[in-house]
Design a protein around this motif. Structure first.
Motif, PDB file in Angstrom:
ATOM      1  N   ARG A  38       0.853  -1.183   0.000  1.00 15.41           N
ATOM      2  CA  ARG A  38       0.000   0.000   0.000  1.00 15.41           C
ATOM      3  C   ARG A  38       0.895   1.241   0.000  1.00 15.41           C
ATOM      4  O   ARG A  38       1.886   1.302   0.727  1.00 15.41           O
ATOM      5  CB  ARG A  38      -0.894   0.005   1.244  1.00 15.41           C
ATOM      6  CG  ARG A  38      -1.930   1.101   1.312  1.00 15.41           C
ATOM      7  CD  ARG A  38      -3.166   0.787   0.534  1.00 15.41           C
ATOM      8  NE  ARG A  38      -3.839  -0.448   0.889  1.00 15.41           N
ATOM      9  CZ  ARG A  38      -4.932  -0.883   0.246  1.00 15.41           C
ATOM     10  NH1 ARG A  38      -5.440  -0.167  -0.766  1.00 15.41           N
ATOM     11  NH2 ARG A  38      -5.507  -2.020   0.591  1.00 15.41           N
TER      12      ARG A  38
ATOM     13  N   GLN B 268       3.686   9.553  -1.585  1.00 18.43           N
ATOM     14  CA  GLN B 268       2.726  10.285  -2.405  1.00 18.43           C
ATOM     15  C   GLN B 268       3.441  10.982  -3.570  1.00 18.43           C
ATOM     16  O   GLN B 268       4.432  11.686  -3.376  1.00 18.43           O
ATOM     17  CB  GLN B 268       2.017  11.334  -1.556  1.00 18.43           C
ATOM     18  CG  GLN B 268       1.164  12.338  -2.305  1.00 18.43           C
ATOM     19  CD  GLN B 268      -0.177  11.760  -2.760  1.00 18.43           C
ATOM     20  OE1 GLN B 268      -0.614  10.738  -2.251  1.00 18.43           O
ATOM     21  NE2 GLN B 268      -0.809  12.412  -3.706  1.00 18.43           N
TER      22      GLN B 268
ATOM     23  N   VAL C 244      -1.954  -1.218 -10.346  1.00 15.19           N
ATOM     24  CA  VAL C 244      -2.250  -0.212  -9.324  1.00 15.19           C
ATOM     25  C   VAL C 244      -3.771  -0.183  -9.163  1.00 15.19           C
ATOM     26  O   VAL C 244      -4.487   0.062 -10.142  1.00 15.19           O
ATOM     27  CB  VAL C 244      -1.718   1.174  -9.723  1.00 15.19           C
ATOM     28  CG1 VAL C 244      -2.100   2.215  -8.654  1.00 15.19           C
ATOM     29  CG2 VAL C 244      -0.197   1.129  -9.886  1.00 15.19           C
ATOM     30  N   GLN C 245      -4.234  -0.466  -7.971  1.00 17.57           N
ATOM     31  CA  GLN C 245      -5.674  -0.537  -7.699  1.00 17.57           C
ATOM     32  C   GLN C 245      -6.386  -1.496  -8.654  1.00 17.57           C
ATOM     33  O   GLN C 245      -7.478  -1.207  -9.145  1.00 17.57           O
ATOM     34  CB  GLN C 245      -6.306   0.861  -7.793  1.00 17.57           C
ATOM     35  CG  GLN C 245      -5.916   1.803  -6.654  1.00 17.57           C
ATOM     36  CD  GLN C 245      -6.409   1.331  -5.294  1.00 17.57           C
ATOM     37  OE1 GLN C 245      -5.656   0.739  -4.532  1.00 17.57           O
ATOM     38  NE2 GLN C 245      -7.687   1.568  -4.991  1.00 17.57           N
TER      39      GLN C 245
ATOM     40  N   GLN D 202      -0.714  -1.167 -15.160  1.00 23.19           N
ATOM     41  CA  GLN D 202      -0.057   0.103 -15.466  1.00 23.19           C
ATOM     42  C   GLN D 202       1.250  -0.194 -16.187  1.00 23.19           C
ATOM     43  O   GLN D 202       2.103  -0.908 -15.668  1.00 23.19           O
ATOM     44  CB  GLN D 202       0.226   0.891 -14.179  1.00 23.19           C
ATOM     45  CG  GLN D 202      -1.018   1.282 -13.403  1.00 23.19           C
ATOM     46  CD  GLN D 202      -1.888   2.265 -14.166  1.00 23.19           C
ATOM     47  OE1 GLN D 202      -1.403   3.031 -14.996  1.00 23.19           O
ATOM     48  NE2 GLN D 202      -3.191   2.242 -13.893  1.00 23.19           N
TER      49      GLN D 202
ATOM     50  N   VAL E 164       2.263   7.487  -8.218  1.00 21.57           N
ATOM     51  CA  VAL E 164       1.358   6.745  -7.340  1.00 21.57           C
ATOM     52  C   VAL E 164       0.817   7.687  -6.265  1.00 21.57           C
ATOM     53  O   VAL E 164       1.428   8.706  -5.934  1.00 21.57           O
ATOM     54  CB  VAL E 164       2.078   5.546  -6.685  1.00 21.57           C
ATOM     55  CG1 VAL E 164       2.493   4.529  -7.740  1.00 21.57           C
ATOM     56  CG2 VAL E 164       3.288   6.000  -5.880  1.00 21.57           C
TER      57      VAL E 164
ATOM     58  N   GLN F  48      -3.115   3.833  -2.463  1.00 22.92           N
ATOM     59  CA  GLN F  48      -3.279   2.887  -3.576  1.00 22.92           C
ATOM     60  C   GLN F  48      -2.546   1.582  -3.278  1.00 22.92           C
ATOM     61  O   GLN F  48      -1.505   1.557  -2.610  1.00 22.92           O
ATOM     62  CB  GLN F  48      -2.736   3.500  -4.875  1.00 22.92           C
ATOM     63  CG  GLN F  48      -3.590   4.631  -5.414  1.00 22.92           C
ATOM     64  CD  GLN F  48      -3.035   5.188  -6.716  1.00 22.92           C
ATOM     65  OE1 GLN F  48      -1.827   5.231  -6.918  1.00 22.92           O
ATOM     66  NE2 GLN F  48      -3.934   5.635  -7.594  1.00 22.92           N
TER      67      GLN F  48
ATOM     68  N   VAL G  84      -0.464  -1.455  -4.768  1.00 22.37           N
ATOM     69  CA  VAL G  84       0.387  -1.815  -5.907  1.00 22.37           C
ATOM     70  C   VAL G  84       0.694  -3.307  -5.832  1.00 22.37           C
ATOM     71  O   VAL G  84       1.110  -3.814  -4.774  1.00 22.37           O
ATOM     72  CB  VAL G  84       1.690  -0.997  -5.912  1.00 22.37           C
ATOM     73  CG1 VAL G  84       2.579  -1.407  -7.085  1.00 22.37           C
ATOM     74  CG2 VAL G  84       1.386   0.496  -5.968  1.00 22.37           C
TER      75      VAL G  84
END
Length: 338
Positions: free
Chosen positions: A38, A44, A75-76, A80, A87, A91, A93
């Protein structure tokens, strides 16, 4: 004699142990692992590839970027494929950690091998142009070693599948390979003692009329890691070159017979170029395409040695491959005989 046999047995056991450890490690590396993480507030806005490196630091960033490009990172729950994607905190991963190409190099791959001789202890193979002998960066599969692993089961218990010497990718010709630890060790000793005799046919630029006996040390070219060079402080290297024929007029091209007394990387190519007779189409050492050839005009035509297990004298000949035979004929040279 007893001590010599004991030393040989110890060497063979060490080689087998090293091989088994390496095989076990590679077998473990071939298992696919899935990791999930996560994104925290501290990550971020971080690039996806950088975040994935944090999830799997034992892999190189370039390998992990390759996994992203192959659609193995989500991702989610969404695939990707852009490494630079940012990211967001919260989210999830998910990464499917496929093994590196290098970790999968030691595997069997069935292929057609041109086997000139085979017995319970060794085999002699005629390597074609374009076949890489041993896995290396850029060629982790489709090599002679992969083919040997598929050819006979014992190869999986030998260092480098029994390969004791090499030919360049674009050099054709004969190679001897061990099939047992005892034969592989014996062949390695013969090569170290210069008792495996290798003779080559080649086409070079220039008019070579007299024999050349080249004794010039070689080492890695300090200006290029892919090249070797004649330089002081290098390892001893000796090559005998015998002229067979040359064209009637310029631009001069000569057919030559080369006998190795040492086995340095690119030895014939470097020694001939050093003397001003670069091989046809050997771009790395100054040769240019001619007579339809686009690869270095070099062929390992004769191989001779005493069988390490039976004591029998073994002599093998390999005819010129089609591209070199065509160039040879186009130059008007008689068919070579060794």
């Amino acid at each position: 004699m007893v001590q010599a046999l004991a030393d040989l047995k110890a060497t063979q056991e060490m080689a087998a142990a090293d091989f088994e450890s390496e095989a076990d490690a590679e077998a473990g590396a071939s298992e696919v692992e899935v990791r999930e993480a996560r994104v925290g507030y501290d990550a971020q806005g971080q690039r996806l590839d950088k975040f994935v490196v944090g999830m799997a630091p034992e892999f190189s960033r370039s390998h992990l970027q390759g996994l992203i490009e192959r659609g193995l990172v989500q991702v989610q729950g969404q695939v990707q494929k852009t490494a630079a994607r940012k990211v967001l905190a919260g989210q999830l991963v998910r990464v499917e950690l496929q093994p590196t190409e290098e970790s999968q190099a030691f595997r069997a791959e069935p292929m057609a091998l041109d086997i000139v001789h085979e017995d319970a202890h060794l085999l002699v193979v005629h390597k074609p142009v374009g076949l890489v002998v041993h896995p290396a960066p850029g060629n982790w599969s489709g090599t002679l070693m992969n083919g040997l692993l598929a050819h006979h089961a014992q190869a999986a218990h030998l260092p480098r599948a029994g390969i004791v010497h090499r030919l360049d990718k674009d050099t054709s010709g004969l190679m001897v390979v061990g099939k047992t630890l005892e034969a592989t060790a014996g062949l390695s000793r013969l090569i170290a003692d210069r008792d495996v005799h290798r003779e080559y046919l080649a086409l070079c630029h220039g008019r070579l009329a007299d024999e050349l006996h080249i004794d010039a040390p070689m080492r890695r070219d300090p200006a290029s890691r892919v090249k070797m060079a004649v330089l002081s402080g290098g390892k001893a290297a000796q090559t005998d070159v015998y002229p067979l024929a040359h064209t009637a007029e310029a631009p001069w091209i000569s057919a030559v017979h080369c006998v190795l007394h040492t086995g340095r990387t690119h030895q014939i190519r470097v020694h001939l170029a050093h003397k001003g007779y670069a091989l046809l189409a050997d771009a790395l050492y100054g040769g240019t395409p001619a007579l339809g050839l686009t690869r270095q005009a070099l062929h390992a035509a004769k191989l001779s040695f005493v069988h390490p297990m039976t004591g029998e004298t073994m002599v093998f000949l390999a005819p010129l491959p089609p591209d070199l035979a065509e160039a040879w004929a186009q130059a008007g040279f008689p068919e070579p005989a060794l």
